[in-house]
Design an enzyme around this catalytic site. Structure first.
Site: not given
Length: 405
Positions: A40, A45, A48, A82, A86, A171, A192, A227, A230-231
């Site tokens: 996506t 990141h 992953h 989510k 998306r 899936q 999740d 989580k 995140k920056t």
């Protein structure tokens, strides 16, 4: 120690379908397992990366990973975790992102001599006939049961599209197809993904009358449940063009004290005895553990040379030692000198907007060299530079070196 014990000890395991059967299987056989990655974005990141570490531990124990690029499932979009649907992406964007993923995955997984497989579910999902799919697997899914899944339950109040409702079936079909193609008997994924993994294992048992297993690993969160990754600039990416090795290093160097031991266990290969020793450090000594964490994670993602460069830059900026040349550097035209500081720093990408720059100045958080900037209309002058170089500090820990070109 079995690999399952390793995963437990390091804190990876969240849930698994049949613990005793899985333990026996992993100890007695070398299995093929998979983790799916929907492309996506054009980079993996840090979330992953946690999955890649699980794969690496499994591969080191002799098991064969399949990195499944979700070229087909990304066309639909996973509703798990989510609150809204998306954004739809084009097939070309998905294909490009998938290629980016493949390049990054090779840093962590050994694909030589069939030790691991790289596959793309677009190879089978994009060829499916919808009516044939319904007749083939549709009867194996209970809508009532699907609606109890967490990935759907939390979306029903806000609205769940029929497009996304198909994701679980796709899936599950992936797991069945991988079982048939490669003998894959286990799917792993983030916490999740539990409902989706159960659906796939159940489909194999129904269609093939064979056992299949699932294991979810913990999501990377802080000690207070937020989580991680995140920056201020967004996600913590593995691509050095999106998150520089220095910024990546600094993220781990600045994690909360309470999260150091967890991160060392999950994101490095340091022996657990050393993880426990470093995690037990307190007060100022915990900084030693943070430096080890930052170096080890950066080395895994960006290589030893970049990790050393980031380490040296941090020491130069915070410890008064090391090479300042390795600090995050932004080149600007020397013809800009004499202009407004806010305009120049925003144009160079150090600030996202002039408003952000002015707010930081008003809060006393912007420094040129060691001098606090108090005037939002201040100019950038030639006498501030030393050898065409100037250090800018945002807040306590964000440094940028301006160089003239």
């Amino acid at each position: 120690m079995s690999v399952l014990d390793t995963l437990y000890e390091r804190g990876f395991v969240h849930q698994l379908t049949h613990e005793e059967e899985i333990r026996e299987l992993l100890e007695k056989e070398k299995i093929t397992f998979y983790i799916g990655f929907d492309p996506t974005a054009d980079s993996l990141h840090v979330g992953h990366f946690l999955g890649m570490m699980v794969m690496a531990h499994m591969q080191r124990a002799g098991h064969r990973p399949i990195c499944l690029i979700g070229g087909g499932t990304a066309m639909i979009g996973d509703p798990s975790g989510k609150t809204d649907m998306r954004k739809m992406m084009t097939a070309e964007t998905i294909a490009h992102n998938g290629e980016c993923f493949k390049k990054q995955m090779r840093r962590f997984i050994d694909f030589t001599d069939d030790k691991a497989l790289m596959m793309n579910n677009a190879d089978w999902l994009m060829k499916l006939n919808y009516v044939e799919l319904l007749r083939s697997v549709g009867a194996s899914f209970s809508v009532n049961r699907m609606l109890t899944a967490d990935c759907f339950k939390q979306r029903l109040e806000r609205g769940l599209s029929f497009l996304e409702f198909n994701y679980m079936i796709m899936q599950a079909y992936d797991f069945l197809e991988l079982y048939r193609l490669t003998g894959c008997v286990m799917q792993m994924g983030g916490a999740d993904q539990w409902s989706n993994i159960l659906a796939g294992a159940d489909l194999i048992r129904r269609k093939e009358a064979k056992p299949a297993f699932g294991l979810t690993f913990t999501l990377l969160t802080t000690s207070d449940g937020r989580k991680m990754g995140k920056t201020e600039k967004g996600a913590l990416w593995l691509d050095p063009e999106k998150t520089s090795p220095y910024d990546f290093y600094q993220y781990w160097r600045n994690v909360d004290d309470a999260d150091v031991a967890k991160c060392l266990a999950l994101l490095t290969f340091l022996p657990m005895e050393e993880v426990r020793r470093l995690g037990a450090l307190r007060d100022q000594e915990i900084n030693t553990a943070k430096k080890v964490l930052a170096y080890e994670v950066t080395q895994l993602v960006h290589g030893k040379e970049e990790a050393e460069r980031a380490q040296q830059a941090a020491e130069a900026l915070f410890g008064g030692a090391g090479a300042l040349d390795n600090a995050p550097t932004v080149a600007i035209s020397r013809y800009l000198v004499g202009g407004k500081l806010v305009d120049i720093l925003t144009g160079a990408g150090i600030f996202a907007s002039k408003g952000e720059a002015r707010r930081l100045i008003q809060g006393g958080g912007l420094y040129v060299k060691d001098e606090k900037v108090t005037d939002p209309e201040a100019l950038l002058t030639a006498d501030q530079f030393e050898a065409d170089s100037l250090l800018i500090r945002k807040g306590k820990k964000s440094f940028h070196r301006l160089v003239l070109e």
